[in-house]
Enzyme design. Sequence first.
Site, short mmCIF file in Angstrom:
data_model
loop_
_atom_site.label_atom_id
_atom_site.label_comp_id
_atom_site.label_asym_id
_atom_site.label_seq_id
_atom_site.Cartn_x
_atom_site.Cartn_y
_atom_site.Cartn_z
N TYR A 157 -0.30 0.14 17.17
CA TYR A 157 0.02 1.01 16.02
C TYR A 157 1.42 0.71 15.50
CZ TYR A 157 0.79 5.61 13.71
OH TYR A 157 1.06 6.62 12.83
N SER B 196 5.39 4.90 9.82
CA SER B 196 5.66 5.90 10.87
C SER B 196 7.02 5.56 11.46
CB SER B 196 4.59 5.79 11.96
OG SER B 196 5.00 6.47 13.14
#
Length: 269
Positions: free
Chosen positions: A165, A152
């Site tokens: 995350y 990401s």
Amino acid sequence: MSLHTAEFDVEGKRAIVTGASQGIGRTVAETLATGGADVAICSRSQDRVDPVAEGINDDPASGDCLAVECNVRDREAVEAFVEATVEELGGVDVLVNNAGGEFVAAFDDISPNGWESIIDLNLTGTFHCTQVAGEAMRGGDDPGGVVINMSSVNGQHAAPNESHYSAAKAAIIRLTETLSVEWASHDIRVNCVAPGLIQTPGVAETLGIDESDMPPREAVDRRIGHTEDIADVVQFLASPAAAFVNGETYTVKGVPRAGNSMSTDLGLQ
Ligand SMILES: NC(=O)c1ccc[n+]([C@@H]2O[C@H](COP(=O)([O-])OP(=O)(O)OC[C@H]3O[C@@H](n4cnc5c(N)ncnc54)[C@H](OP(=O)(O)O)[C@@H]3O)[C@@H](O)[C@H]2O)c1
């Protein structure tokens, strides 16, 4: 000048796509199958992957699809999923480690359990699937393959309120680079995609938007992407056209807002 379009072909490849009941994983599976690849897909729920497989198998021009219930955090379930794939499809050529997710919380508010769950899902799940599917790629008549990890932009930049995350997605980028060297002698390429903000069911729920709010793919100056934007890059990485691409992370983010991270787009900073 020749464009060598056949090099972008995935026909006949056998691909595993994790987390394919919706969102990016679903579109990746459908795109590869439309390109003639046979795909094995999983999610935590058989009921949620079955309709995706039915849609693919209903199209006679597509490759075949096998749907299996598998939680990527569970090593034994991953082993059974890969075994079923080898049995049904005859082997594994491509692994797309797509399953992932998060919850939004300030660092101080993340419990040890919450931290572990996000590291487990995003990073350890990728470890399990890669180790098990990698063994299958090295076996068989035609050893070798392609691993495509899903990071990401939040693994590339600071991501306030997404530290767990962000840490997991950053680790996936380094894992990609390391494994691309370790597995080069096995003819296995390992690459990574780092999406910016992509509209998926999960993200749409967080942002409170739907398809009709989105600019079309043809629009310029887009700040939110479609799942097809990621699937096309995955297909390229899976194809022979990317034969000399190894250990790389492709950022796919359209035009980012200032701050350069998904957290900015989500209004989290
Ligand atoms: N959308 C974005 O803006 C964006 C941006 C950057 C990176 N990414 C990454 O791209 C990937 C896909 O994102 P997305 O937005 O498409 O996600 P999503 O809409 O939330 O879908 C996640 C998929 O993963 C499955 N899944 C969740 N936990 C699982 C587990 N433990 N084992 C197996 N499958 C599991 C879900 O299926 P079930 O619920 O049926 O299990 C679902 O099919 C993720 O790795 C995400 O971190 C997304």
